[in-house]
Scaffold this motif. Structure first.
Motif, PDB file in Angstrom:
ATOM      1  N   HIS A   3      -3.884   0.754   3.141  1.00 49.57           N
ATOM      2  CA  HIS A   3      -2.417   1.422   2.584  1.00 49.57           C
ATOM      3  C   HIS A   3      -1.524   0.222   2.369  1.00 49.57           C
ATOM      4  O   HIS A   3      -0.728   0.238   1.464  1.00 49.57           O
ATOM      5  N   TYR A  11       2.100   6.141   4.753  1.00 48.85           N
ATOM      6  CA  TYR A  11       0.818   6.516   5.417  1.00 48.85           C
ATOM      7  C   TYR A  11       1.064   7.921   6.335  1.00 48.85           C
ATOM      8  O   TYR A  11       1.882   7.966   7.314  1.00 48.85           O
ATOM      9  N   HIS A  12       0.441   8.821   5.671  1.00 47.02           N
ATOM     10  CA  HIS A  12       0.440  10.494   6.169  1.00 47.02           C
ATOM     11  C   HIS A  12       2.110  10.571   6.373  1.00 47.02           C
ATOM     12  O   HIS A  12       2.373  11.259   7.361  1.00 47.02           O
ATOM     13  N   HIS A  49      -9.170   7.857  -1.208  1.00 46.72           N
ATOM     14  CA  HIS A  49      -7.831   7.673  -1.942  1.00 46.72           C
ATOM     15  C   HIS A  49      -7.835   7.203  -3.378  1.00 46.72           C
ATOM     16  O   HIS A  49      -6.816   6.737  -3.721  1.00 46.72           O
TER      17      HIS A  49
END
Length: 123
Positions: A3, A11-12, A49
């Motif tokens: 990421h 990130y999340h 992703h």
């Protein structure tokens, strides 16, 4: 770590903040175990992703050190430090995978061992 290497903003849902947004993110991954499958793990992350990273350039600042260094052995630490400095001058993120492999034969649950590990790793 990918990421960050790809320069993603979160990130999340948690923001990824960087000091310098003019240069590509630099990520150093010290892989003490699982090196043989590391490229497969990267490809799996990229596939998972694909929509998020579509159109982004491949990360140029991602570096892999494909072996463990024993952080409790001065010569291992000096060798690792030399390799890290040779890659780049600064890093946005450094991963030590795993701490257990980096303090081989020691109990990672003791304060003395972990204090030494932290002192060495923040050099």
């Amino acid at each position: 770590s990918l990421h960050i290497a790809y320069g993603l903003k979160d990130y999340h849902g948690d923001a990824i903040l960087r000091r310098d947004t003019d240069t590509p993110p630099r990520v150093l991954y010290i892989a003490g175990e699982g090196v043989s499958g590391f490229q497969t793990r990267i490809k799996a992350w990229q596939a998972a992703h694909a929509e998020t990273i579509a159109g982004l350039p491949e990360p140029t600042g991602f570096r892999l050190v494909p072996r463990a260094a024993n952080f409790l052995k001065p010569q291992d630490v000096e060798n690792l430090y030399s390799a890290v400095v040779a890659f780049a001058q600064t890093w946005d993120f450094i991963v030590i995978d795993t701490v257990s492999r980096s303090i081989a034969g020691q109990d990672e649950n003791t304060q003395e061992v972990m204090s030494t590990f932290v002192d060495v790793s923040t050099r």
